[in-house]
Design an enzyme around this catalytic site. Structure first.
Site, PDB file in Angstrom:
ATOM      1  N   PRO A   1      11.073 -28.319 -16.907  1.00 19.28           N
ATOM      2  CA  PRO A   1       9.887 -29.067 -16.453  1.00 19.28           C
ATOM      3  C   PRO A   1       8.609 -28.622 -17.180  1.00 19.28           C
ATOM      4  O   PRO A   1       7.774 -29.443 -17.521  1.00 19.28           O
ATOM      5  CB  PRO A   1       9.825 -28.749 -14.954  1.00 19.28           C
ATOM      6  CG  PRO A   1      11.254 -28.481 -14.581  1.00 19.28           C
ATOM      7  CD  PRO A   1      11.881 -27.841 -15.768  1.00 19.28           C
TER       8      PRO A   1
ATOM      9  N   GLY B   1       9.737 -64.855 -29.374  1.00 17.14           N
ATOM     10  CA  GLY B   1       8.639 -65.372 -28.549  1.00 17.14           C
ATOM     11  C   GLY B   1       8.876 -65.077 -27.084  1.00 17.14           C
ATOM     12  O   GLY B   1       9.356 -63.999 -26.716  1.00 17.14           O
ATOM     13  N   GLY B   2       8.554 -66.054 -26.232  1.00 22.49           N
ATOM     14  CA  GLY B   2       8.703 -65.866 -24.782  1.00 22.49           C
ATOM     15  C   GLY B   2      10.120 -65.488 -24.397  1.00 22.49           C
ATOM     16  O   GLY B   2      10.340 -64.674 -23.496  1.00 22.49           O
TER      17      GLY B   2
ATOM     18  N   ALA C   1       8.620 -26.645 -20.072  1.00 17.97           N
ATOM     19  CA  ALA C   1       8.912 -26.229 -21.458  1.00 17.97           C
ATOM     20  C   ALA C   1       9.663 -27.361 -22.161  1.00 17.97           C
ATOM     21  O   ALA C   1      10.889 -27.424 -22.126  1.00 17.97           O
ATOM     22  CB  ALA C   1       9.736 -24.940 -21.474  1.00 17.97           C
ATOM     23  N   GLY C   2       8.888 -28.295 -22.740  1.00 19.28           N
ATOM     24  CA  GLY C   2       9.467 -29.424 -23.465  1.00 19.28           C
ATOM     25  C   GLY C   2       9.376 -29.172 -24.957  1.00 19.28           C
ATOM     26  O   GLY C   2      10.268 -28.573 -25.563  1.00 19.28           O
TER      27      GLY C   2
ATOM     28  N   LEU D   1      18.295 -27.538 -22.759  1.00 20.27           N
ATOM     29  CA  LEU D   1      17.240 -26.743 -23.398  1.00 20.27           C
ATOM     30  C   LEU D   1      15.914 -26.930 -22.646  1.00 20.27           C
ATOM     31  O   LEU D   1      15.289 -25.968 -22.219  1.00 20.27           O
ATOM     32  CB  LEU D   1      17.090 -27.156 -24.869  1.00 20.27           C
ATOM     33  CG  LEU D   1      16.010 -26.431 -25.681  1.00 20.27           C
ATOM     34  CD1 LEU D   1      16.395 -24.969 -25.904  1.00 20.27           C
ATOM     35  CD2 LEU D   1      15.811 -27.107 -27.052  1.00 20.27           C
TER      36      LEU D   1
ATOM     37  N   GLU E   1      15.137 -35.130 -28.471  1.00 22.60           N
ATOM     38  CA  GLU E   1      15.486 -34.168 -29.535  1.00 22.60           C
ATOM     39  C   GLU E   1      14.252 -33.781 -30.361  1.00 22.60           C
ATOM     40  O   GLU E   1      14.312 -33.566 -31.569  1.00 22.60           O
ATOM     41  CB  GLU E   1      16.649 -34.666 -30.386  1.00 22.60           C
ATOM     42  CG  GLU E   1      17.909 -34.801 -29.535  1.00 22.60           C
ATOM     43  CD  GLU E   1      19.210 -34.555 -30.239  1.00 22.60           C
ATOM     44  OE1 GLU E   1      19.209 -33.937 -31.305  1.00 22.60           O
ATOM     45  OE2 GLU E   1      20.232 -34.979 -29.685  1.00 22.60           O
TER      46      GLU E   1
ATOM     47  N   TRP F   1      15.505 -33.352 -18.085  1.00 28.00           N
ATOM     48  CA  TRP F   1      15.815 -34.392 -19.092  1.00 28.00           C
ATOM     49  C   TRP F   1      17.198 -34.203 -19.682  1.00 28.00           C
ATOM     50  O   TRP F   1      17.384 -34.370 -20.892  1.00 28.00           O
ATOM     51  CB  TRP F   1      14.780 -34.409 -20.231  1.00 28.00           C
ATOM     52  CG  TRP F   1      13.350 -34.347 -19.837  1.00 28.00           C
ATOM     53  CD1 TRP F   1      12.444 -33.407 -20.228  1.00 28.00           C
ATOM     54  CD2 TRP F   1      12.644 -35.260 -18.997  1.00 28.00           C
ATOM     55  NE1 TRP F   1      11.225 -33.663 -19.683  1.00 28.00           N
ATOM     56  CE2 TRP F   1      11.316 -34.791 -18.909  1.00 28.00           C
ATOM     57  CE3 TRP F   1      13.007 -36.412 -18.289  1.00 28.00           C
ATOM     58  CZ2 TRP F   1      10.337 -35.449 -18.153  1.00 28.00           C
ATOM     59  CZ3 TRP F   1      12.047 -37.055 -17.541  1.00 28.00           C
ATOM     60  CH2 TRP F   1      10.737 -36.580 -17.478  1.00 28.00           C
ATOM     61  N   ILE F   2      18.144 -33.849 -18.838  1.00 24.51           N
ATOM     62  CA  ILE F   2      19.476 -33.549 -19.381  1.00 24.51           C
ATOM     63  C   ILE F   2      20.328 -34.824 -19.420  1.00 24.51           C
ATOM     64  O   ILE F   2      20.703 -35.379 -18.384  1.00 24.51           O
ATOM     65  CB  ILE F   2      20.161 -32.418 -18.573  1.00 24.51           C
ATOM     66  CG1 ILE F   2      19.220 -31.199 -18.499  1.00 24.51           C
ATOM     67  CG2 ILE F   2      21.502 -32.071 -19.217  1.00 24.51           C
ATOM     68  CD1 ILE F   2      18.651 -30.712 -19.837  1.00 24.51           C
TER      69      ILE F   2
HETATM   70  N1  CAA Z   1      17.016 -22.882 -37.752  1.00 28.95           N
HETATM   71  C1  CAA Z   1      17.153 -21.546 -37.519  1.00 28.95           C
HETATM   72  N2  CAA Z   1      16.183 -20.805 -36.935  1.00 28.95           N
HETATM   73  C2  CAA Z   1      15.044 -21.449 -36.602  1.00 28.95           C
HETATM   74  C3  CAA Z   1      14.856 -22.819 -36.816  1.00 28.95           C
HETATM   75  C4  CAA Z   1      15.902 -23.542 -37.438  1.00 28.95           C
HETATM   76  N3  CAA Z   1      15.789 -24.851 -37.671  1.00 28.95           N
HETATM   77  N4  CAA Z   1      13.630 -23.162 -36.373  1.00 28.95           N
HETATM   78  C5  CAA Z   1      13.079 -22.044 -35.883  1.00 28.95           C
HETATM   79  N5  CAA Z   1      13.929 -20.998 -36.028  1.00 28.95           N
HETATM   80  C6  CAA Z   1      13.703 -19.615 -35.686  1.00 28.95           C
HETATM   81  C7  CAA Z   1      12.526 -19.085 -36.521  1.00 28.95           C
HETATM   82  O1  CAA Z   1      12.973 -18.622 -37.768  1.00 28.95           O
HETATM   83  C8  CAA Z   1      11.999 -17.967 -35.647  1.00 28.95           C
HETATM   84  O2  CAA Z   1      12.838 -16.859 -35.800  1.00 28.95           O
HETATM   85  P1  CAA Z   1      12.233 -15.360 -35.982  1.00 28.95           P
HETATM   86  O3  CAA Z   1      11.443 -15.075 -34.740  1.00 28.95           O
HETATM   87  O4  CAA Z   1      13.453 -14.508 -36.084  1.00 28.95           O
HETATM   88  O5  CAA Z   1      11.393 -15.412 -37.208  1.00 28.95           O
HETATM   89  C9  CAA Z   1      12.239 -18.511 -34.232  1.00 28.95           C
HETATM   90  O6  CAA Z   1      13.266 -19.503 -34.327  1.00 28.95           O
HETATM   91  C10 CAA Z   1      10.998 -19.134 -33.625  1.00 28.95           C
HETATM   92  O7  CAA Z   1      10.584 -20.168 -34.477  1.00 28.95           O
HETATM   93  P2  CAA Z   1       9.120 -20.787 -34.408  1.00 28.95           P
HETATM   94  O8  CAA Z   1       8.128 -19.682 -34.434  1.00 28.95           O
HETATM   95  O9  CAA Z   1       9.036 -21.861 -35.436  1.00 28.95           O
HETATM   96  O10 CAA Z   1       9.147 -21.404 -32.927  1.00 28.95           O
HETATM   97  P3  CAA Z   1       8.031 -22.191 -32.141  1.00 28.95           P
HETATM   98  O11 CAA Z   1       7.952 -21.642 -30.767  1.00 28.95           O
HETATM   99  O12 CAA Z   1       6.775 -22.295 -32.963  1.00 28.95           O
HETATM  100  O13 CAA Z   1       8.698 -23.656 -31.969  1.00 28.95           O
HETATM  101  C11 CAA Z   1       9.279 -25.915 -32.550  1.00 28.95           C
HETATM  102  C12 CAA Z   1       9.014 -24.467 -33.011  1.00 28.95           C
HETATM  103  C13 CAA Z   1       9.700 -26.614 -33.821  1.00 28.95           C
HETATM  104  C14 CAA Z   1       8.057 -26.588 -31.958  1.00 28.95           C
HETATM  105  C15 CAA Z   1      10.448 -25.923 -31.533  1.00 28.95           C
HETATM  106  O14 CAA Z   1      10.076 -25.337 -30.301  1.00 28.95           O
HETATM  107  C16 CAA Z   1      10.970 -27.318 -31.270  1.00 28.95           C
HETATM  108  O15 CAA Z   1      11.782 -27.837 -32.027  1.00 28.95           O
HETATM  109  N6  CAA Z   1      10.523 -27.953 -30.147  1.00 28.95           N
HETATM  110  C17 CAA Z   1      11.075 -29.218 -29.724  1.00 28.95           C
HETATM  111  C18 CAA Z   1      12.247 -28.976 -28.832  1.00 28.95           C
HETATM  112  C19 CAA Z   1      13.190 -30.127 -28.787  1.00 28.95           C
HETATM  113  O16 CAA Z   1      13.520 -30.724 -29.798  1.00 28.95           O
HETATM  114  N7  CAA Z   1      13.682 -30.417 -27.593  1.00 28.95           N
HETATM  115  C20 CAA Z   1      14.622 -31.465 -27.417  1.00 28.95           C
HETATM  116  C21 CAA Z   1      15.689 -31.022 -26.452  1.00 28.95           C
HETATM  117  S1  CAA Z   1      17.223 -31.833 -26.623  1.00 28.95           S
HETATM  118  C22 CAA Z   1      17.041 -33.333 -25.869  1.00 28.95           C
HETATM  119  O17 CAA Z   1      16.187 -34.064 -26.219  1.00 28.95           O
HETATM  120  C23 CAA Z   1      17.896 -33.630 -24.715  1.00 28.95           C
HETATM  121  C24 CAA Z   1      18.932 -34.633 -24.787  1.00 28.95           C
HETATM  122  O18 CAA Z   1      19.784 -34.563 -23.958  1.00 28.95           O
HETATM  123  C25 CAA Z   1      18.992 -35.731 -25.826  1.00 28.95           C
END
Ligand code: CAA
Length: 382
Positions: free
Chosen positions: A129, A341-342, A131-132, A126, A365, A157-158
């Site tokens: 670089p 401690g140490g 878009a986190g 997901l 996540e 970060w995969i």
């Molecule tokens: N379930 C279903 N749909 C959802 C949802 C959910 N939980 N959350 C959002 N949506 C939908 C919304 O309903 C909206 O849909 P519509 O346009 O149809 O209304 C759409 O998605 C956009 O939602 P937002 O406007 O809320 O989106 P946003 O751009 O404001 O972002 C955010 C919200 C919560 C910040 C999100 O971008 C987010 O969770 N960011 C963090 C990303 C993340 O967790 N990355 C980790 C990657 S995995 C990892 O870590 C790697 C690994 O290998 C361990």
């Protein structure tokens, strides 16, 4: 019998079974995985042999069919022994969850049995670089060309990149539609044009490789799309609703490992002529550690129940459990280092590794700041 709010017997039995495997065959390799930064193959073998490598895969695809609570307990127990190894069942769930939620029956049948059999792992692509936290700001592009999708871009970060055979990749299919223009695909490690960056040099979870994944004109059959075009972002978010519970479980496991070690240590270590466990100042620390840990575990299990049932408030509870448990794990592991401690500050003891491993649970996540955004939005809606 009063049976409310008690872990069912079969879940207790799963915990005992995983703990036995992990004490014997995972924990002995944890320090080495941390020192060398190499994927803990022996742990993977041990988890595969006992069917704990991807326990969530349903029986119809040859999996163990563990429910979300049982899967969380497996991840917790593996993390108690070795956080890096706990990313094997955790990321297998993360990578395959988009298929389980949204893929066609054919796509599920094509990819899930190999994961269930322990022949392949599945990673989740997901982040990029640039878009986190703003996941919808991704730029990796997928364009339909006849009966193939052509992918170009880079993911960052995969987790388990390079060792996983399969990847769920989120890419923009309609640049004018932001989150509604993102689609999900299955990409194979062997697809032409897929390559990997150098392993990241990390603070913790060193035995779990983290790398960039590059897509250079990668052509995949059209039927490797997961769900309909434009539904990928919602699938990504729904996936995280479920898998944030697994990160909470990982945090609980790491914290339990640190508390267990600290409890043993304070009973043995003598200062001022008596075991340091007899000093009230340290007893208060231990009590706080145990209290926070149990609160984190309860939140995690409640969220796991909601994940299993698909409750409407899972988004809130998944974020809350992940946020609370990871903050608790950071505090508990830091206190474990303090109690030693140490010695706690050296690599002769495991608690400094656990403290470093705990840190990532506050970040991946979704950072805990993002979790708070998710929770607040849920509280404020309607
Ligand atoms: N379930 C279903 N749909 C959802 C949802 C959910 N939980 N959350 C959002 N949506 C939908 C919304 O309903 C909206 O849909 P519509 O346009 O149809 O209304 C759409 O998605 C956009 O939602 P937002 O406007 O809320 O989106 P946003 O751009 O404001 O972002 C955010 C919200 C919560 C910040 C999100 O971008 C987010 O969770 N960011 C963090 C990303 C993340 O967790 N990355 C980790 C990657 S995995 C990892 O870590 C790697 C690994 O290998 C361990």
């Amino acid at each position: 019998m009063f049976d409310v709010y008690r872990l069912p017997d079969d879940h207790q039995a799963i915990r005992e079974a995983v703990r036995e495997v992990c004490d014997a065959r995972v924990a002995p390799h944890a320090a080495e995985a941390d020192e060398t930064g190499e994927f803990p193959k022996q742990s993977y073998e041990a988890l595969r042999a006992s069917d704990f490598h991807a326990p969530h895969i349903p029986a119809e695809y040859g999996g163990a069919g563990a429910d979300a609570l049982a899967t969380a307990i497996v991840i917790e127990e593996v993390a108690r022994a070795c956080a890096s190894s706990s990313l094997i069942p955790a990321v297998n769930k993360l990578g395959t969850m988009p298929l389980l939620l949204a893929a066609s029956p054919g796509l599920k049948q094509r990819y899930l049995p190999a994961v269930a059999a322990g022949e392949a792992m599945f990673s989740y692509c997901l982040s990029e670089p640039e878009a986190g936290s703003d996941a919808a700001g991704m730029t990796t592009r997928a364009v339909l060309d006849g009966d193939t999708w052509v992918l170009n871009g880079a993911k960052r970060w995969i987790t388990n990149a390079g060792v996983s055979e399969y990847y769920t990749v989120f890419a923009v299919t309609d640049p004018s539609a932001r989150s509604r223009g993102i689609s999900a695909f299955v990409v194979e490690k062997g697809d032409e044009g897929v390559s990997f960056g150098a392993p990241e040099k990390k603070l913790g979870i060193k035995g779990s490789p983290t790398r960039e994944v590059y897509f250079d004109n990668v052509r995949i059959p059209a039927d490797r799309i997961i769900g309909e075009p434009g539904t990928g972002f919602a699938t990504a978010m729904q996936t995280l609703d479920h898998t944030r519970v697994t990160i909470a479980a990982q945090a609980v496991g790491i914290a339990q490992g640190a508390l267990d070690f600290a409890l043993g240590y304070v009973k043995e270590r003598k200062q001022f002529g008596r075991p340091i466990a007899e000093f009230q100042g340290l007893q208060f620390m231990l009590a706080d550690m145990g209290m926070k840990l149990e609160a984190a575990r309860q939140m995690t299990y409640v969220a796991a129940g909601k994940s299993e049932r698909g409750d409407a408030d899972l988004t809130y509870f998944g974020a809350a459990a992940k946020c609370f448990a990871s903050d608790a794990a950071m505090e508990i592991t830091t206190d474990a280092v303090q109690l030693l401690g140490g010695y706690g500050y050296t690599r002769d003891y495991p608690v400094e590794r656990m403290m470093r491993d705990a840190k990532i649970t506050q970040i991946y996540e979704g950072t805990n700041q993002v979790q708070r955004i998710v929770m607040a939005r849920q509280l404020l809606k309607d």
